[in-house]
Scaffold this motif. Structure first.
Motif, PDB file in Angstrom:
ATOM      1  N   ALA A   1       0.821  -1.225  -0.005  1.00 47.77           N
ATOM      2  CA  ALA A   1       0.190   0.061   0.013  1.00 47.77           C
ATOM      3  C   ALA A   1       0.822   1.263   0.089  1.00 47.77           C
ATOM      4  O   ALA A   1       2.199   1.273   0.265  1.00 47.77           O
ATOM      5  CB  ALA A   1      -0.964  -0.004   1.207  1.00 47.77           C
ATOM      6  N   ARG A   2       0.283   2.345  -0.426  1.00 46.82           N
ATOM      7  CA  ARG A   2       0.990   3.765  -0.174  1.00 46.82           C
ATOM      8  C   ARG A   2       0.322   4.204   0.893  1.00 46.82           C
ATOM      9  O   ARG A   2      -0.906   4.140   1.327  1.00 46.82           O
ATOM     10  CB  ARG A   2       0.749   4.414  -1.450  1.00 46.82           C
ATOM     11  CG  ARG A   2       0.964   3.802  -2.626  1.00 46.82           C
ATOM     12  CD  ARG A   2       1.999   4.890  -3.419  1.00 46.82           C
ATOM     13  NE  ARG A   2       2.115   4.213  -4.827  1.00 46.82           N
ATOM     14  CZ  ARG A   2       3.396   3.895  -5.316  1.00 46.82           C
ATOM     15  NH1 ARG A   2       4.338   3.929  -4.302  1.00 46.82           N
ATOM     16  NH2 ARG A   2       3.871   3.235  -6.283  1.00 46.82           N
ATOM     17  N   CYS A   3       1.165   4.465   1.810  1.00 47.78           N
ATOM     18  CA  CYS A   3       0.721   5.179   3.229  1.00 47.78           C
ATOM     19  C   CYS A   3       1.010   6.544   3.818  1.00 47.78           C
ATOM     20  O   CYS A   3       2.199   6.679   3.966  1.00 47.78           O
ATOM     21  CB  CYS A   3       1.078   3.708   4.413  1.00 47.78           C
ATOM     22  SG  CYS A   3       0.588   4.388   6.082  1.00 47.78           S
TER      23      CYS A   3
ATOM     24  N   ALA B   1      10.283   8.493 -20.585  1.00 45.30           N
ATOM     25  CA  ALA B   1      10.063   8.190 -18.863  1.00 45.30           C
ATOM     26  C   ALA B   1       8.597   8.905 -18.528  1.00 45.30           C
ATOM     27  O   ALA B   1       8.676  10.007 -18.847  1.00 45.30           O
ATOM     28  CB  ALA B   1      11.265   8.613 -18.426  1.00 45.30           C
ATOM     29  N   GLU B   2       8.114   8.317 -17.699  1.00 48.79           N
ATOM     30  CA  GLU B   2       6.767   8.943 -17.093  1.00 48.79           C
ATOM     31  C   GLU B   2       7.138  10.499 -16.499  1.00 48.79           C
ATOM     32  O   GLU B   2       6.371  11.252 -16.548  1.00 48.79           O
ATOM     33  CB  GLU B   2       6.109   8.025 -16.345  1.00 48.79           C
ATOM     34  CG  GLU B   2       6.636   7.932 -14.817  1.00 48.79           C
ATOM     35  CD  GLU B   2       5.894   7.240 -14.022  1.00 48.79           C
ATOM     36  OE1 GLU B   2       4.775   6.994 -14.339  1.00 48.79           O
ATOM     37  OE2 GLU B   2       6.485   6.547 -13.107  1.00 48.79           O
ATOM     38  N   GLY B   3       8.251  10.689 -16.069  1.00 48.31           N
ATOM     39  CA  GLY B   3       8.810  12.057 -15.425  1.00 48.31           C
ATOM     40  C   GLY B   3       9.354  13.067 -16.702  1.00 48.31           C
ATOM     41  O   GLY B   3       9.364  14.054 -16.095  1.00 48.31           O
TER      42      GLY B   3
ATOM     43  N   ILE C   1      10.574  -1.245  -9.175  1.00 47.81           N
ATOM     44  CA  ILE C   1      11.285  -1.470 -10.833  1.00 47.81           C
ATOM     45  C   ILE C   1      11.806  -0.069 -11.081  1.00 47.81           C
ATOM     46  O   ILE C   1      12.563   0.094 -12.351  1.00 47.81           O
ATOM     47  CB  ILE C   1       9.941  -1.680 -11.782  1.00 47.81           C
ATOM     48  CG1 ILE C   1       8.908  -0.463 -11.800  1.00 47.81           C
ATOM     49  CG2 ILE C   1       9.242  -2.956 -11.354  1.00 47.81           C
ATOM     50  CD1 ILE C   1       8.118  -0.623 -13.155  1.00 47.81           C
ATOM     51  N   ASP C   2      11.652   1.222 -10.318  1.00 45.35           N
ATOM     52  CA  ASP C   2      12.157   2.456 -10.756  1.00 45.35           C
ATOM     53  C   ASP C   2      13.643   2.375 -10.915  1.00 45.35           C
ATOM     54  O   ASP C   2      14.366   3.311 -11.436  1.00 45.35           O
ATOM     55  CB  ASP C   2      11.607   3.402  -9.755  1.00 45.35           C
ATOM     56  CG  ASP C   2      10.104   3.572  -9.989  1.00 45.35           C
ATOM     57  OD1 ASP C   2       9.601   3.133 -10.822  1.00 45.35           O
ATOM     58  OD2 ASP C   2       9.590   4.110  -8.946  1.00 45.35           O
ATOM     59  N   ASN C   3      14.187   1.499  -9.947  1.00 46.58           N
ATOM     60  CA  ASN C   3      15.877   1.578 -10.114  1.00 46.58           C
ATOM     61  C   ASN C   3      16.450   2.943  -9.455  1.00 46.58           C
ATOM     62  O   ASN C   3      17.561   3.138  -9.883  1.00 46.58           O
ATOM     63  CB  ASN C   3      16.585   1.134 -11.208  1.00 46.58           C
ATOM     64  CG  ASN C   3      17.847   0.208 -10.744  1.00 46.58           C
ATOM     65  OD1 ASN C   3      18.049   0.170  -9.701  1.00 46.58           O
ATOM     66  ND2 ASN C   3      18.428  -0.141 -11.909  1.00 46.58           N
TER      67      ASN C   3
ATOM     68  N   SER D   1       2.652   1.128 -19.050  1.00 45.15           N
ATOM     69  CA  SER D   1       1.812   1.187 -17.780  1.00 45.15           C
ATOM     70  C   SER D   1       2.139   0.186 -16.587  1.00 45.15           C
ATOM     71  O   SER D   1       3.328  -0.357 -16.595  1.00 45.15           O
ATOM     72  CB  SER D   1       0.656   1.505 -18.071  1.00 45.15           C
ATOM     73  OG  SER D   1      -0.422   1.769 -16.867  1.00 45.15           O
ATOM     74  N   TYR D   2       0.941  -0.264 -16.187  1.00 48.28           N
ATOM     75  CA  TYR D   2       1.336  -1.377 -14.796  1.00 48.28           C
ATOM     76  C   TYR D   2       1.832  -2.778 -15.541  1.00 48.28           C
ATOM     77  O   TYR D   2       2.227  -3.261 -14.624  1.00 48.28           O
ATOM     78  CB  TYR D   2      -0.149  -1.467 -14.323  1.00 48.28           C
ATOM     79  CG  TYR D   2      -0.448  -0.161 -13.458  1.00 48.28           C
ATOM     80  CD1 TYR D   2       0.414   0.219 -12.352  1.00 48.28           C
ATOM     81  CD2 TYR D   2      -1.010   1.075 -14.000  1.00 48.28           C
ATOM     82  CE1 TYR D   2       0.341   1.485 -11.254  1.00 48.28           C
ATOM     83  CE2 TYR D   2      -1.266   2.213 -13.351  1.00 48.28           C
ATOM     84  CZ  TYR D   2      -0.567   2.237 -12.026  1.00 48.28           C
ATOM     85  OH  TYR D   2      -0.984   3.397 -11.472  1.00 48.28           O
ATOM     86  N   ILE D   3       1.712  -2.917 -16.715  1.00 45.30           N
ATOM     87  CA  ILE D   3       2.277  -4.236 -17.238  1.00 45.30           C
ATOM     88  C   ILE D   3       3.675  -4.480 -16.778  1.00 45.30           C
ATOM     89  O   ILE D   3       4.142  -5.613 -16.426  1.00 45.30           O
ATOM     90  CB  ILE D   3       1.985  -4.238 -18.672  1.00 45.30           C
ATOM     91  CG1 ILE D   3       0.530  -4.473 -19.111  1.00 45.30           C
ATOM     92  CG2 ILE D   3       3.187  -5.371 -19.256  1.00 45.30           C
ATOM     93  CD1 ILE D   3       0.337  -4.420 -20.743  1.00 45.30           C
TER      94      ILE D   3
HETATM   95  O1  F6P Z   1       7.572   3.169  -7.537  1.00 43.14           O
HETATM   96  C1  F6P Z   1       6.702   2.269  -8.588  1.00 43.14           C
HETATM   97  C2  F6P Z   1       6.141   2.995  -9.637  1.00 43.14           C
HETATM   98  O2  F6P Z   1       5.601   1.927 -10.528  1.00 43.14           O
HETATM   99  C3  F6P Z   1       6.330   4.284 -10.299  1.00 43.14           C
HETATM  100  O3  F6P Z   1       7.157   4.035 -11.501  1.00 43.14           O
HETATM  101  C4  F6P Z   1       5.146   4.853 -10.599  1.00 43.14           C
HETATM  102  O4  F6P Z   1       5.348   6.273 -10.885  1.00 43.14           O
HETATM  103  C5  F6P Z   1       4.266   4.675  -9.539  1.00 43.14           C
HETATM  104  O5  F6P Z   1       4.743   3.618  -8.737  1.00 43.14           O
HETATM  105  C6  F6P Z   1       2.737   4.464  -9.523  1.00 43.14           C
HETATM  106  O6  F6P Z   1       2.092   4.413  -8.373  1.00 43.14           O
HETATM  107  P1  F6P Z   1       0.828   3.941  -8.222  1.00 43.14           P
HETATM  108  O7  F6P Z   1       0.713   2.173  -8.077  1.00 43.14           O
HETATM  109  O8  F6P Z   1       0.357   4.356  -6.835  1.00 43.14           O
HETATM  110  O9  F6P Z   1      -0.104   4.235  -9.325  1.00 43.14           O
END
Ligand code: F6P
Length: 322
Positions: A71-73, A222-224, A126-128, A251-253
């Motif tokens: 989770a993100r907390c 990169a997403e950033g 996965i971000d390294n 994305s999440y794949i």
């Molecule tokens: O930290 C891993 C990561 O997949 C990042 O690459 C991405 O920015 C973020 O988590 C996405 O977060 P969430 O799963 O909360 O949407």
């Protein structure tokens, strides 16, 4: 130390399960009573703690995701949440904690350690982007997933003579994108660390690639990177570059799937070492892969530091993809 709990936190990464399995089994062999905390720091604050035996971690080595869930907390970023986390551990009679996750997870570990509680971190994201370790659990699998996806995209890109923008994860780090570009033969990697590249420069790269006789052009975004991939694709598609442009967000794949051999290997080694560090009094350290060794890196030396992207990889990638 007689009892230890383990949790996974932040974005899941392939190989986290292998890490939990290693922690639990190494802990049991060391004579410890082992616990699992569900849903990361949120579960810790809520007291969602279960005992884990050797058989509870059977058949998870090869599974992606994290069976402990994550989770993100936001609460863990507050002094109240941090105190509550430690209170729960004392309540359950648990003497040490192992956390698996990225830089946010290590910041959480630091706040627990600041209260005098023994904690060890394992880098898993996965971000390294975790400072001080060559790589993190999950990166290799994600790179393989990205590589396979780009190989497929290249088939259709070449068939239609198109330029493809492929968006990868990495939050505010360009590490994953640069490595992806290198292993996929992409013409360019657009990363947050190089934010000033203009649409015109990107267009020029695509046009040059067309002029050199290439049948397709792949650009990893990169997403950033400050210009969103969709916006960039629309702009490039409207220009006269030889190639028309299309965009794909992986994305999440990138976060799912069976962990690679390398991720299982480092997860197993790091899990084992985490127990060794805790039982030999090495607290508030992270299991960092440096060269071939896993060393105890003090968490205060890495929290809050931005890990630079591998500039050499970018240079090699640019030269080889011409
Ligand atoms: O930290 C891993 C990561 O997949 C990042 O690459 C991405 O920015 C973020 O988590 C996405 O977060 P969430 O799963 O909360 O949407």
């Amino acid at each position: 130390i007689r009892s230890v709990a383990v949790l996974t936190s932040g974005g899941d990464a392939p190989g986290m399960n292998a890490g939990v399995r290693a922690v639990v089994r190494a802990g049991i062999v060391a004579g410890l009573k082992m616990y699992g905390i569900q849903d990361g720091y949120q579960g810790l604050i809520n007291g969602d703690i279960v005992p884990l035996g050797r058989r509870d971690v059977s058949n998870i080595l090869s599974r992606g995701g994290t069976f402990l869930r994550t989770a993100r907390c936001a609460e863990m970023m507050t002094p109240h949440g941090q105190r509550e986390a430690v209170r729960q551990l004392y309540n359950e009679g648990i003497d040490g904690l192992i956390v698996i996750g990225g830089d946010g997870t290590m910041a959480g570990a630091q706040s627990i350690s600041a209260q005098g509680y023994p904690v060890v971190g394992i880098p898993g994201t996965i971000d390294n982007d975790v400072y001080g370790t060559d790589t993190c659990i999950g990166v290799d699998t994600a790179l393989n997933t990205i590589m396979e996806a780009i190989d497929k995209i290249r088939d259709t890109a070449a068939s239609h003579s198109r330029a493809f923008l492929v968006q990868t994860m990495g939050r505010d780090s360009g590490f994953l994108a640069v490595e992806s570009a290198l292993i996929s033969g992409a013409e360019m990697a657009l990363i947050p660390e190089n934010p000033n590249i203009t649409v015109e420069e990107i267009a020029q790269t695509i046009a040059n690639s067309y002029k050199r006789g290439r049948r397709h052009c792949i650009i990893v975004v990169a997403e950033g990177f400050p210009i969103p991939m969709d916006e960039l694709t629309v702009k490039l598609d409207a220009m006269d570059l030889g190639f028309k442009a299309r965009g794909t967000n992986l994305s999440y794949i990138q976060r799912g799937g069976t962990p690679s051999a390398f991720d299982r290997l480092i997860a197993s080694r790091m899990g084992f070492k985490a127990i060794e560090f805790l039982t030999t009094g090495k607290f508030n350290v992270m299991t960092a892969l440096q060269g071939r060794d896993i060393v105890p890196l003090p968490i205060p030396e890495l929290v809050g530091k931005h890990r630079g992207f591998p500039e050499e990889y970018l240079k090699i990638s640019n030269i080889l993809s011409r």
